[in-house]
Design a protein around this motif. Structure first.
Motif, PDB file in Angstrom:
ATOM      1  N   LEU A 100      61.386  79.209 -13.291  1.00 55.05           N
ATOM      2  CA  LEU A 100      60.309  79.874 -14.016  1.00 55.05           C
ATOM      3  C   LEU A 100      59.999  81.273 -13.481  1.00 55.05           C
ATOM      4  N   GLY A 101      60.585  81.626 -12.343  1.00 52.55           N
ATOM      5  CA  GLY A 101      60.406  82.967 -11.810  1.00 52.55           C
ATOM      6  C   GLY A 101      59.601  83.050 -10.534  1.00 52.55           C
ATOM      7  N   GLY A 102      59.298  81.905  -9.900  1.00 49.77           N
ATOM      8  CA  GLY A 102      58.566  81.917  -8.644  1.00 49.77           C
ATOM      9  C   GLY A 102      59.378  82.552  -7.520  1.00 49.77           C
ATOM     10  N   ASN A 103      58.689  83.028  -6.507  1.00 47.34           N
ATOM     11  CA  ASN A 103      59.308  83.789  -5.426  1.00 47.34           C
ATOM     12  C   ASN A 103      59.925  82.861  -4.375  1.00 47.34           C
ATOM     13  N   VAL A 104      61.229  82.753  -4.396  1.00 44.26           N
ATOM     14  CA  VAL A 104      61.978  81.987  -3.397  1.00 44.26           C
ATOM     15  C   VAL A 104      62.726  82.972  -2.510  1.00 44.26           C
ATOM     16  N   GLY A 105      62.574  82.837  -1.203  1.00 42.58           N
ATOM     17  CA  GLY A 105      63.236  83.752  -0.286  1.00 42.58           C
ATOM     18  C   GLY A 105      63.322  83.162   1.105  1.00 42.58           C
ATOM     19  N   LEU A 106      63.526  84.042   2.084  1.00 41.37           N
ATOM     20  CA  LEU A 106      63.638  83.589   3.464  1.00 41.37           C
ATOM     21  C   LEU A 106      62.354  82.907   3.936  1.00 41.37           C
ATOM     22  N   GLY A 107      61.222  83.343   3.383  1.00 42.72           N
ATOM     23  CA  GLY A 107      59.967  82.706   3.734  1.00 42.72           C
ATOM     24  C   GLY A 107      59.925  81.246   3.312  1.00 42.72           C
ATOM     25  N   THR A 108      60.541  80.945   2.180  1.00 47.12           N
ATOM     26  CA  THR A 108      60.603  79.557   1.711  1.00 47.12           C
ATOM     27  C   THR A 108      61.383  78.702   2.698  1.00 47.12           C
ATOM     28  N   LEU A 109      62.503  79.229   3.171  1.00 47.27           N
ATOM     29  CA  LEU A 109      63.301  78.512   4.160  1.00 47.27           C
ATOM     30  C   LEU A 109      62.540  78.359   5.463  1.00 47.27           C
ATOM     31  N   ALA A 110      61.884  79.442   5.906  1.00 48.42           N
ATOM     32  CA  ALA A 110      61.101  79.389   7.141  1.00 48.42           C
ATOM     33  C   ALA A 110      59.991  78.350   7.032  1.00 48.42           C
ATOM     34  N   PHE A 111      59.348  78.304   5.878  1.00 51.60           N
ATOM     35  CA  PHE A 111      58.297  77.312   5.659  1.00 51.60           C
ATOM     36  C   PHE A 111      58.856  75.901   5.801  1.00 51.60           C
ATOM     37  N   ALA A 112      59.981  75.642   5.153  1.00 50.14           N
ATOM     38  CA  ALA A 112      60.580  74.303   5.186  1.00 50.14           C
ATOM     39  C   ALA A 112      60.938  73.885   6.610  1.00 50.14           C
ATOM     40  N   LEU A 113      61.411  74.836   7.416  1.00 50.51           N
ATOM     41  CA  LEU A 113      61.856  74.511   8.769  1.00 50.51           C
ATOM     42  C   LEU A 113      60.703  74.410   9.767  1.00 50.51           C
ATOM     43  N   LEU A 114      59.640  75.186   9.567  1.00 49.01           N
ATOM     44  CA  LEU A 114      58.619  75.340  10.605  1.00 49.01           C
ATOM     45  C   LEU A 114      57.319  74.597  10.348  1.00 49.01           C
ATOM     46  N   ILE A 115      56.999  74.282   9.100  1.00 58.12           N
ATOM     47  CA  ILE A 115      55.682  73.711   8.830  1.00 58.12           C
ATOM     48  C   ILE A 115      55.536  72.335   9.476  1.00 58.12           C
ATOM     49  N   GLY A 116      56.605  71.555   9.518  1.00 56.28           N
ATOM     50  CA  GLY A 116      56.527  70.239  10.153  1.00 56.28           C
ATOM     51  C   GLY A 116      56.194  70.321  11.639  1.00 56.28           C
ATOM     52  N   PRO A 117      56.996  71.075  12.419  1.00 57.24           N
ATOM     53  CA  PRO A 117      56.681  71.212  13.845  1.00 57.24           C
ATOM     54  C   PRO A 117      55.314  71.823  14.112  1.00 57.24           C
ATOM     55  N   LEU A 118      54.904  72.810  13.298  1.00 59.87           N
ATOM     56  CA  LEU A 118      53.590  73.425  13.501  1.00 59.87           C
ATOM     57  C   LEU A 118      52.464  72.430  13.243  1.00 59.87           C
ATOM     58  N   CYS A 119      52.597  71.657  12.190  1.00 59.58           N
ATOM     59  CA  CYS A 119      51.582  70.642  11.902  1.00 59.58           C
ATOM     60  C   CYS A 119      51.590  69.539  12.957  1.00 59.58           C
ATOM     61  N   GLY A 120      52.740  69.322  13.563  1.00 63.21           N
ATOM     62  CA  GLY A 120      52.799  68.364  14.666  1.00 63.21           C
ATOM     63  C   GLY A 120      51.937  68.795  15.843  1.00 63.21           C
ATOM     64  N   ILE A 121      51.695  70.098  15.941  1.00 63.48           N
ATOM     65  CA  ILE A 121      50.813  70.624  16.993  1.00 63.48           C
ATOM     66  C   ILE A 121      49.351  70.572  16.559  1.00 63.48           C
ATOM     67  N   THR A 122      49.082  70.980  15.314  1.00 67.95           N
ATOM     68  CA  THR A 122      47.689  71.113  14.884  1.00 67.95           C
ATOM     69  C   THR A 122      47.041  69.792  14.496  1.00 67.95           C
ATOM     70  N   LEU A 123      47.789  68.856  13.973  1.00 69.11           N
ATOM     71  CA  LEU A 123      47.181  67.590  13.528  1.00 69.11           C
ATOM     72  C   LEU A 123      46.462  66.853  14.656  1.00 69.11           C
ATOM     73  N   PRO A 124      47.080  66.686  15.823  1.00 72.72           N
ATOM     74  CA  PRO A 124      46.355  65.986  16.899  1.00 72.72           C
ATOM     75  C   PRO A 124      45.118  66.746  17.379  1.00 72.72           C
ATOM     76  N   LEU A 125      45.109  68.062  17.238  1.00 75.91           N
ATOM     77  CA  LEU A 125      43.978  68.850  17.719  1.00 75.91           C
ATOM     78  C   LEU A 125      42.697  68.564  16.935  1.00 75.91           C
TER      79      LEU A 125
END
Length: 204
Positions: free
Chosen positions: A166-191
């Motif tokens: 549909l024209g949404g913005n897919v780029g390196l940020g999308t890949l970075a999000f997929a790779l990093l959001i899990g580990p980052l949330c692994g830090i913030t969730l217990p806090l």
């Protein structure tokens, strides 16, 4: 009853949902790729002319309706997720200008990603129920017997593919999000987890 602990949890939930929308708007303004569900909302927004925040709400309602045949029960956090993240994201887009220059784009995207991880920890840690997409994931898992990671991958990939088409913005940020959001949330969730001895679940 409105005990002090309940009020604190509710305020934490509201703050988390507000920051979640602001984080999404930061990543959108960075312009180097966004999260899969934001790609879908952005694509629909571009094609329909509706505001991004409104589309985010509509998509949330549509996902929530998918819970009905899966016999999932929404919590207060689920309903507020559907109602509040869209307006918050739209507010962020209204006050944040587009970013130019790769360095600034990367820095703004990183700020958005980190803020989203904090917002996720706040929202989930308040323990008011899963987000609509998480409920869809767990419901399909229960019905199909597929592994959670397979169901989640299918859902996220479908949202991403449709949004990209549909024209949404897919780029390196999308890949970075997929790779990093899990580990980052692994830090913030217990806090921010206000459940005693409970394991936190992912949020979006």
């Amino acid at each position: 009853m409105l005990t002090p602990a309940f009020v604190v949890r509710l305020l934490q939930l509201l703050l988390g949902l507000f920051l979640f929308g602001i984080a999404s708007s930061l990543m959108i303004r960075a312009g180097i790729g966004i999260a899969p569900w934001d790609v879908l909302s952005q694509g629909i927004s571009l094609r329909s002319g509706w505001a991004f925040g409104l589309v985010t709400n509509v998509v949330g309602v549509a996902v929530l309706l998918m819970w009905l045949p899966l016999r999932q029960r929404p919590g207060l956090g689920t309903v507020l997720n559907v109602l509040l993240i869209g307006p918050s994201a739209q507010l962020g887009l209204a006050v944040l200008p587009p970013v130019s220059g790769l360095l600034w784009q990367v820095l703004v995207f990183i700020a958005g990603l980190l803020l989203l991880a904090v917002a996720t920890g706040l929202y989930i840690g308040a323990n008011f129920g899963p987000g609509p997409r998480d409920g869809l994931m767990t419901g399909l898992h229960a019905r199909s017997g597929w592994a959670i990671w397979k169901v989640r991958t299918l859902i996220e990939a479908s949202a991403l593919a449709i949004g990209w088409w549909l024209g949404g913005n897919v780029g390196l940020g999308t890949l970075a999000f997929a790779l990093l959001i899990g580990p980052l949330c692994g830090i913030t969730l217990p806090l921010f987890d206000r459940r005693t001895g409970a394991a936190a679940a992912p949020a979006t």
